[in-house]
Design a protein around this motif. Structure first.
Motif, mmCIF file in Angstrom:
data_model
loop_
_atom_site.group_PDB
_atom_site.id
_atom_site.type_symbol
_atom_site.label_atom_id
_atom_site.label_comp_id
_atom_site.label_asym_id
_atom_site.label_seq_id
_atom_site.Cartn_x
_atom_site.Cartn_y
_atom_site.Cartn_z
ATOM 1 N N VAL A 112 0.874 -1.186 0.000
ATOM 2 C CA VAL A 112 0.000 0.000 0.000
ATOM 3 C C VAL A 112 0.910 1.234 0.000
ATOM 4 C CG1 VAL A 112 -1.712 1.287 1.328
ATOM 5 C CG2 VAL A 112 -1.847 -1.224 1.181
ATOM 6 N N SER A 122 -7.435 4.963 11.350
ATOM 7 C CA SER A 122 -8.362 6.017 10.915
ATOM 8 C C SER A 122 -9.267 5.537 9.780
ATOM 9 C CB SER A 122 -7.614 7.291 10.528
ATOM 10 O OG SER A 122 -6.849 7.070 9.381
ATOM 11 N N GLN A 159 1.606 12.391 -0.213
ATOM 12 C CA GLN A 159 0.964 11.832 0.980
ATOM 13 C C GLN A 159 0.228 12.935 1.746
ATOM 14 O OE1 GLN A 159 4.034 9.698 3.164
ATOM 15 N NE2 GLN A 159 4.332 8.237 1.499
ATOM 16 N N GLY A 160 -0.742 12.510 2.556
ATOM 17 C CA GLY A 160 -1.461 13.466 3.396
ATOM 18 C C GLY A 160 -2.582 14.201 2.690
ATOM 19 N N HIS A 161 -2.998 13.707 1.519
ATOM 20 C CA HIS A 161 -4.086 14.351 0.766
ATOM 21 C C HIS A 161 -5.282 13.420 0.577
ATOM 22 C CE1 HIS A 161 -1.557 17.803 -0.094
ATOM 23 N NE2 HIS A 161 -0.612 16.992 -0.543
ATOM 24 N N GLY A 162 -5.326 12.354 1.347
ATOM 25 C CA GLY A 162 -6.479 11.461 1.255
ATOM 26 C C GLY A 162 -6.360 10.373 0.197
ATOM 27 N N ASP A 170 -1.593 3.965 12.681
ATOM 28 C CA ASP A 170 -2.533 5.081 12.863
ATOM 29 C C ASP A 170 -3.309 5.369 11.571
ATOM 30 O OD1 ASP A 170 -1.788 5.391 15.482
ATOM 31 O OD2 ASP A 170 -0.264 6.900 15.052
ATOM 32 N N PHE A 171 -2.637 5.187 10.445
ATOM 33 C CA PHE A 171 -3.327 5.344 9.147
ATOM 34 C C PHE A 171 -4.464 4.329 9.044
ATOM 35 C CE2 PHE A 171 -3.304 3.385 4.807
ATOM 36 C CZ PHE A 171 -4.023 4.381 4.133
ATOM 37 N N VAL A 178 2.436 3.390 10.785
ATOM 38 C CA VAL A 178 1.371 3.313 9.790
ATOM 39 C C VAL A 178 0.080 2.722 10.376
ATOM 40 C CG1 VAL A 178 1.715 1.014 8.761
ATOM 41 C CG2 VAL A 178 1.138 2.934 7.297
ATOM 42 N N VAL A 237 1.618 5.459 -1.308
ATOM 43 C CA VAL A 237 1.331 6.768 -1.907
ATOM 44 C C VAL A 237 2.669 7.492 -2.003
ATOM 45 C CG1 VAL A 237 0.199 8.999 -1.585
ATOM 46 C CG2 VAL A 237 -1.030 6.891 -1.026
ATOM 47 N N ASN A 288 7.465 -0.599 10.984
ATOM 48 C CA ASN A 288 6.630 0.425 10.341
ATOM 49 C C ASN A 288 5.367 0.676 11.163
ATOM 50 O OD1 ASN A 288 5.957 2.222 8.296
ATOM 51 N ND2 ASN A 288 5.047 0.674 6.957
ATOM 52 N N GLY A 343 -4.297 7.764 0.156
ATOM 53 C CA GLY A 343 -4.180 6.436 0.776
ATOM 54 C C GLY A 343 -5.557 5.894 1.152
ATOM 55 N N ARG A 344 -6.403 6.771 1.677
ATOM 56 C CA ARG A 344 -7.763 6.361 2.021
ATOM 57 C C ARG A 344 -8.524 5.927 0.759
ATOM 58 N NH1 ARG A 344 -11.494 7.360 6.053
ATOM 59 N NH2 ARG A 344 -10.053 8.628 7.262
HETATM 60 C C1 LIG Z 1 0.487 4.867 4.614
HETATM 61 C C2 LIG Z 1 0.224 5.700 3.370
HETATM 62 C C3 LIG Z 1 -0.267 4.806 2.241
HETATM 63 C C4 LIG Z 1 -0.874 6.729 3.725
HETATM 64 O O1 LIG Z 1 -1.198 7.446 2.546
HETATM 65 P P1 LIG Z 1 -1.718 8.940 2.625
HETATM 66 O O2 LIG Z 1 -2.222 9.323 1.278
HETATM 67 O O3 LIG Z 1 -0.673 9.805 3.227
HETATM 68 O O4 LIG Z 1 -2.925 8.804 3.659
HETATM 69 P P2 LIG Z 1 -4.238 9.693 3.699
HETATM 70 O O5 LIG Z 1 -3.874 11.118 3.413
HETATM 71 O O6 LIG Z 1 -5.292 9.080 2.830
HETATM 72 O O7 LIG Z 1 -4.651 9.560 5.212
HETATM 73 C C5 LIG Z 1 -5.836 8.902 5.608
HETATM 74 C C6 LIG Z 1 -5.961 9.058 7.087
HETATM 75 O O8 LIG Z 1 -4.859 8.415 7.738
HETATM 76 C C7 LIG Z 1 -4.156 9.331 8.549
HETATM 77 N N1 LIG Z 1 -2.727 9.084 8.403
HETATM 78 C C8 LIG Z 1 -2.037 8.899 7.271
HETATM 79 N N2 LIG Z 1 -0.744 8.667 7.540
HETATM 80 C C9 LIG Z 1 -0.640 8.703 8.875
HETATM 81 C C10 LIG Z 1 0.427 8.526 9.766
HETATM 82 N N3 LIG Z 1 1.675 8.262 9.357
HETATM 83 N N4 LIG Z 1 0.183 8.652 11.075
HETATM 84 C C11 LIG Z 1 -1.068 8.942 11.529
HETATM 85 N N5 LIG Z 1 -2.129 9.098 10.729
HETATM 86 C C12 LIG Z 1 -1.904 8.965 9.427
HETATM 87 C C13 LIG Z 1 -4.508 10.695 8.003
HETATM 88 O O9 LIG Z 1 -4.421 11.690 9.008
HETATM 89 C C14 LIG Z 1 -5.921 10.495 7.536
HETATM 90 O O10 LIG Z 1 -6.820 10.604 8.616
HETATM 91 P P3 LIG Z 1 -8.212 11.394 8.472
HETATM 92 O O11 LIG Z 1 -8.811 10.983 7.147
HETATM 93 O O12 LIG Z 1 -9.001 10.953 9.645
HETATM 94 O O13 LIG Z 1 -7.829 12.832 8.476
HETATM 95 C C15 LIG Z 1 1.477 6.491 2.947
HETATM 96 O O14 LIG Z 1 1.928 7.248 4.046
HETATM 97 C C16 LIG Z 1 2.610 5.615 2.475
HETATM 98 O O15 LIG Z 1 2.680 5.262 1.296
HETATM 99 N N6 LIG Z 1 3.553 5.274 3.387
HETATM 100 C C17 LIG Z 1 4.758 4.519 3.021
HETATM 101 C C18 LIG Z 1 4.432 3.093 2.645
HETATM 102 C C19 LIG Z 1 3.792 2.317 3.785
HETATM 103 O O16 LIG Z 1 4.250 2.319 4.913
HETATM 104 N N7 LIG Z 1 2.697 1.612 3.446
HETATM 105 C C20 LIG Z 1 1.963 0.769 4.375
HETATM 106 C C21 LIG Z 1 2.550 -0.600 4.422
HETATM 107 S S1 LIG Z 1 1.701 -1.639 5.624
#
Ligand SMILES: CC(C)(COP(=O)(O)OP(=O)(O)OC[C@H]1O[C@@H](n2cnc3c(N)ncnc32)[C@H](O)[C@@H]1OP(=O)(O)O)[C@@H](O)C(=O)NCCC(=O)NCCS
Length: 148
Positions: free
Chosen positions: A75, A123, A82-85, A119-120, A117, A77, A114, A87-88
């Motif tokens: 998964v 949420s 990142q941080g623009h929704g 917390d992601f 993640v 982004v 990791n 990932g959701r």
């Molecule tokens: C994890 C990942 C996919 C999130 O993508 P993103 O586009 O930044 O996430 P979003 O903007 O859609 O965030 C969705 C929600 O998660 C929360 N969130 C995202 N990353 C977060 C973090 N590191 N810590 C806490 N909350 C987090 C956001 O605040 C948001 O919450 P909300 O909708 O209630 O405001 C991205 O950070 C990534 O690619 N990370 C590196 C690869 C990785 O670790 N992948 C997961 C492997 S298990």
């Protein structure tokens, strides 16, 4: 803001997906992303999703099921987006892909290195379930010296 277009990837997207996984620090020396992508795309019960923003690949995930549970891997982004929704949205698409195939539960693994993640996923409605995750290398030649 530009809309993220999510669909299954095609042959011409493979290199960009592998590069994205690398930029997101998800690849490991013992997991060849090209081989993993080819394997996931070779059967009907798994796929690679890509998310495009103005024609640029910025998100991706491997999704699939084993006839019982669904799962996701890789998964990702792009760090610049990142941080623009996105990932959701990507996870919404992965869940829809599984629902379309009548899968009613998604299990996923997070590497111990990791944990932030979690917390992601929290949420997005995912909960930690206390399980012991066990594995066995069925092809010992692929076993890395160390892994996390
Ligand atoms: C994890 C990942 C996919 C999130 O993508 P993103 O586009 O930044 O996430 P979003 O903007 O859609 O965030 C969705 C929600 O998660 C929360 N969130 C995202 N990353 C977060 C973090 N590191 N810590 C806490 N909350 C987090 C956001 O605040 C948001 O919450 P909300 O909708 O209630 O405001 C991205 O950070 C990534 O690619 N990370 C590196 C690869 C990785 O670790 N992948 C997961 C492997 S298990």
């Amino acid at each position: 803001m530009a809309k993220l277009i999510i669909r299954e990837i095609g042959d011409s997207d493979v290199d960009a997906v592998a590069a994205l996984w690398g930029r997101c620090a998800l690849t490991r020396p013992w997991n060849d992303p090209h081989a993993d992508i080819a394997f996931a795309r070779s059967t009907d019960n798994s796929a690679i999703l890509g998310g495009w923003l103005d024609g640029l690949l910025v998100a991706s995930a491997m999704v699939g099921h084993d006839g019982h549970r669904g799962t996701v891997y890789y998964v990702s982004v792009d760090p610049d987006h990142q941080g623009h929704g996105f990932g959701r949205k990507l996870m919404d698409a992965a869940e829809a892909w599984l629902r379309d195939r009548s899968v009613w539960k998604l299990n996923l693994m997070v590497r111990a290195s990791n944990r932030e993640v979690v917390d992601f996923y929290n949420s997005l409605g995912y909960e930690i379930e206390e399980r012991v995750n066990m594995s066995k290398w069925l092809d010992s030649s692929k076993r890395p010296v160390s892994k996390d």
